[in-house]
Design an enzyme around this catalytic site. Structure first.
Site, PDB file in Angstrom:
ATOM      1  N   ARG A   1       5.086  26.319   6.464  1.00 52.71           N
ATOM      2  CA  ARG A   1       6.232  26.743   5.675  1.00 52.71           C
ATOM      3  C   ARG A   1       7.353  27.331   6.528  1.00 52.71           C
ATOM      4  NH1 ARG A   1       3.938  30.119   1.699  1.00 52.71           N
ATOM      5  NH2 ARG A   1       3.522  28.282   0.432  1.00 52.71           N
TER       6      ARG A   1
ATOM      7  N   ASN B   1      10.966  39.799   4.089  1.00 48.01           N
ATOM      8  CA  ASN B   1       9.706  39.527   3.384  1.00 48.01           C
ATOM      9  C   ASN B   1       9.947  39.333   1.888  1.00 48.01           C
ATOM     10  OD1 ASN B   1       8.239  39.782   5.728  1.00 48.01           O
ATOM     11  ND2 ASN B   1       7.386  41.779   5.246  1.00 48.01           N
TER      12      ASN B   1
ATOM     13  N   ARG C   1       2.502  26.541  14.338  1.00 51.24           N
ATOM     14  CA  ARG C   1       3.821  27.064  14.695  1.00 51.24           C
ATOM     15  C   ARG C   1       3.822  27.241  16.208  1.00 51.24           C
ATOM     16  NH1 ARG C   1       5.705  28.735   9.647  1.00 51.24           N
ATOM     17  NH2 ARG C   1       4.119  29.680   8.285  1.00 51.24           N
TER      18      ARG C   1
ATOM     19  N   HIS D   1      -4.570  24.422   9.705  1.00 55.57           N
ATOM     20  CA  HIS D   1      -4.224  25.779  10.128  1.00 55.57           C
ATOM     21  C   HIS D   1      -5.102  26.247  11.287  1.00 55.57           C
ATOM     22  CE1 HIS D   1      -3.737  30.272   9.315  1.00 55.57           C
ATOM     23  NE2 HIS D   1      -2.491  29.836   9.366  1.00 55.57           N
TER      24      HIS D   1
ATOM     25  N   TYR E   1       2.246  39.850  17.539  1.00 53.47           N
ATOM     26  CA  TYR E   1       1.111  39.698  16.628  1.00 53.47           C
ATOM     27  C   TYR E   1      -0.175  39.995  17.392  1.00 53.47           C
ATOM     28  CZ  TYR E   1       4.028  36.933  13.341  1.00 53.47           C
ATOM     29  OH  TYR E   1       4.978  36.491  12.458  1.00 53.47           O
TER      30      TYR E   1
ATOM     31  N   ARG F   1      -4.459  43.885   6.265  1.00 49.74           N
ATOM     32  CA  ARG F   1      -3.063  44.278   6.465  1.00 49.74           C
ATOM     33  C   ARG F   1      -2.215  44.100   5.211  1.00 49.74           C
ATOM     34  NH1 ARG F   1       1.026  40.890   7.377  1.00 49.74           N
ATOM     35  NH2 ARG F   1      -0.346  39.250   8.153  1.00 49.74           N
TER      36      ARG F   1
ATOM     37  N   HIS G   1      -2.805  40.513  12.921  1.00 47.77           N
ATOM     38  CA  HIS G   1      -2.943  39.112  12.523  1.00 47.77           C
ATOM     39  C   HIS G   1      -4.343  38.554  12.770  1.00 47.77           C
ATOM     40  CE1 HIS G   1      -1.901  34.689  12.807  1.00 47.77           C
ATOM     41  NE2 HIS G   1      -1.232  35.028  11.723  1.00 47.77           N
TER      42      HIS G   1
END
Length: 695
Positions: free
Chosen positions: A415, A55, A385, A445, A478, A574, A602
């Site tokens: 990304r 991260n 993704r 998205h 997630y 979160r 998530h």
């Protein structure tokens, strides 16, 4: 407590806002706390340490890189917190030094000794037996040396390009080589084809699991790379580079080709951080800094391996279930069992999926049935993704080859997934799928699937909407909600959204779905304002929202106004939160908590009391400026009362009751981990595992 609407304090006061980057950095301390927690299984603690490190890598590659650019060019506009890039970078430096120190202390003082007690050893050079050294030397000569290209530095051999986040050795030499050149410094770059952790075979290992760092092997046998010369020292280093891709979409004809060209240079972009061994001499450090054009403020000394996140490789190599989280069997709702026609099931009523407690295979089965059903005419899907070897992609290709109209909106700019998504787009196009790259200037998205089917001579539509990606692997780690529905209004909204994404149409009016960048921001602001009006009128008023991050100043200001009006607000965030809760007279009615546990929280869920007529929404969007202003996002209502209650109970009430994995945010910007005290311990994630899953 009701208040008059007049405010004595300017709600744009910078002191009311936490800096975005500092809030994001703070999240890694909460992740790292999991690595320090003796109640977490040992190998999982190792994973948390590595996650905090990876991260941090991404934080420097993106956020710090952008800040440095603003600082260099002087073109930054101060955010709501009012801090300049220079001041933010200084504060990041201070906090990162502390984070790095705690990471290596955790590794050396906690995890290493505990792993060794369990027979999992990282054998340091000074611990090698003669037998182990002989084996490692043979391994070095046979497997490592042939792929290395050590480079002595001189005017004919300038400093080479160093790949982003790669492992390297800086070597100090003395003596002359075969050509009479006086050596003083050389570099050894470790190719990414080499494993960073090597497990010693049983014939030389002294325990069940003996591992050696590649860096240790390189340093031990570095003299064999420079025969005839004396090695005075060798030191690990790693450079982190700007990984933010910049493409002027108004100036390119083909986004995929432009991104492909940008990707070629990503590994060698502008450096933003240099990590070096703690023992590296100052003179050598200055040489490296000069080459990478970095200052002391961008150098971090590491009391251990500079690529600590690579240690996670042992997780899958160590067969010790007792040192990992217990396995669980994901639930499959009765309505989506593989022997059932899912279109019939969805026609009978909406189906809610809560991952990872319920299996993502339900979504795969829906696409599979759609690809093989002769009555299905069209499939439309967004992919942000998707992961490698996804069966979803195989079924979309199968559908296209079967003559169905298949349209896929692929976000090429996701990304660090850009290259994979370009390859995916090419594969789909070769199979006859119509591929769309979204909308110029806006990342797509939204998580959306639409199926058109002919039934009894009429067209019917089926939709799946989700808070998370169509990614089979992350769906197991997630937490996300998915909704399968045949509700006419939602299906019509989905149809219009796909029309807009593919046909460059005008702004559209939707009946149920809120959409970024058009109606979602206004919808959220209006609903918060409505709660404020209810509170001022003495009616029930409350807001509960769960998301990954909150940083949009307009939303925060509206939440402050709602708090002043007397609205009770609970935020489950979160990651980064730039709102300051608990400020007297401003945000004393706002509480913020973060849940960090086995699964990455998530899902995005928004609930508004609405004078005892509550509304609940699930969304792909956080309350961030980018999600609300610069992305294509969806926010969909849960209309079935039973499913709405389930989302409320599982995502909101359950997490507000957590007193073992929850952290409370204070007005100072600091987080405090909650504890049960005299209450019964409650882990929100464990409660759902027990309720929904089988051990």
């Amino acid at each position: 407590m009701n208040r008059a609407p007049e405010l004595e304090r300017d709600l744009k006061d910078p002191s009311l806002y936490i800096n975005r980057e500092l809030a994001q950095l703070e999240f890694n301390f909460r992740v790292l706390a999991q690595a320090q927690d003796p109640g977490v299984p040992l190998l999982e603690r190792l994973r948390y340490l590595c996650i905090s490190n990876s991260n941090l890598d991404e934080f420097f590659e993106v956020r710090v890189a952008i800040l440095r650019q603003h600082f260099i060019f002087g073109d930054a506009v101060a955010g709501a917190d009012g801090l300049s890039p220079a001041e933010v970078l200084n504060r990041i430096r201070t906090r990162t030094l502390e984070l790095v120190r705690v990471q290596y202390d955790c590794w050396k003082d906690m995890l290493l000794p505990e792993l060794e007690r369990e027979g999992i050893r990282f054998v340091m050079r000074e611990q090698w037996t003669a037998k182990q050294r002989r084996w490692l030397q043979g391994y070095f000569r046979d497997e490592i040396l042939p792929v290395l290209s050590p480079l002595g530095l001189d005017p004919a051999h300038p400093f080479p390009r160093i790949l982003n986040k790669s492992l390297n050795l800086a070597v100090i030499l003395k003596g002359k080589d075969a050509f009479g050149r006086e050596g003083h410094m050389a570099l050894v770059r470790a190719p990414r084809s080499l494993p960073r952790i090597i497990r010693m075979p049983t014939e030389v290992a002294e325990g069940p699991y003996d591992f050696v760092f590649l860096s240790s092997i390189l340093q031990e046998f570095v003299d064999e790379m420079f025969p005839g010369m004396q090695v005075k020292g060798s030191y690990q280093f790693r450079v982190t580079r700007n990984s933010e891709l910049v493409v002027d979409e108004d100036e390119v004809e083909n986004l995929a080709l432009a991104l492909r060209d940008e990707l070629l240079g990503r590994g060698f972009a502008k450096p933003v951080r240099l990590e070096i061994a703690e023992s590296c001499p100052k003179s050598l450090a200055k040489t490296l800094m000069a080459n990478f054009e970095l200052s002391d403020a961008e150098v971090y000394r590491c009391a251990g391996p500079v690529n600590i996140n690579r240690i996670v490789a042992i997780y899958d190599q160590v067969d010790r279930p007792d040192l990992k989280f217990p396995k669980f069997l994901q639930s499959v709702p009765h309505a989506v069992h593989v022997d059932r026609n899912l279109f019939d099931s969805i026609s009978m009523g909406d189906i809610l999926l809560h991952h990872p407690y319920e299996s993502f295979n339900a979504v795969i089965e829906l696409v599979k049935q759609a690809s093989q059903d002769i009555d299905v005419l069209a499939i439309k899907q967004t992919l942000y993704r998707v992961g490698n070897n996804s069966p979803l992609v195989d079924y979309l290709i199968e559908a296209a080859r079967a003559g169905k109209d298949v349209t896929v909106v692929i976000e090429l700019r996701a990304r660090f997934d850009e290259e994979a998504n370009i390859k995916l787009a090419n594969r789909l196009q070769e199979a006859g799928v119509q591929v769309v790259y979204g909308v110029v200037g806006y990342k797509t998205h939204a998580k959306l699937l639409l199926i058109v089917r002919r039934e009894n001579g009429r067209l019917h539509r089926y939709v799946h909407l989700s808070t998370g990606n169509y990614h089979q692997v992350t769906s197991r780690i997630y937490t996300d909600f998915g909704l399968m529905t045949a509700h006419p209004d939602i299906c019509e909204d989905a149809h219009k959204l796909f029309q807009q994404l593919s046909a460059l149409g005008p702004v559209i009016k939707l009946k149920c779905i809120l959409q970024s960048p058009f109606t979602l921001y206004k919808g959220i602001m209006d609903k918060i304002a409505r709660e404020s009006a209810h509170a001022r009128a003495g009616k029930p008023a409350r807001i509960i929202a769960k998301m990954n991050a909150l940083n949009e100043p307009g939303v925060i200001e509206m939440l402050y106004k709602a708090s002043v009006a007397g609205v009770q607000i609970d935020l489950i965030i979160r990651g980064a939160c730039t709102l300051r809760p608990g400020i007297p007279g401003i945000s004393e009615n706002i509480r913020v908590r973060s849940i960090v546990g086995r699964f990455l929280e998530h899902s995005r869920v928004y609930w508004f009391a609405n004078d005892n007529s509550p509304e609940i929404y699930c969304s792909s969007a956080d309350w961030m400026e980018r999600n609300l202003m610069r992305r294509i996002e969806t926010c969909f209502p849960i209309l079935d009362p039973q499913l709405a209650k389930r989302v409320y109970d599982e995502a909101l009430e359950n997490h507000l009751a957590d007193n073992t994995q929850a952290w409370a945010l204070h007005a100072s910007g600091e987080y405090e981990r909650l504890s049960p005290g005299e209450d019964m311990p409650h882990s929100s994630q464990q409660a759902l595992l027990s309720k929904i899953c089988s051990p």
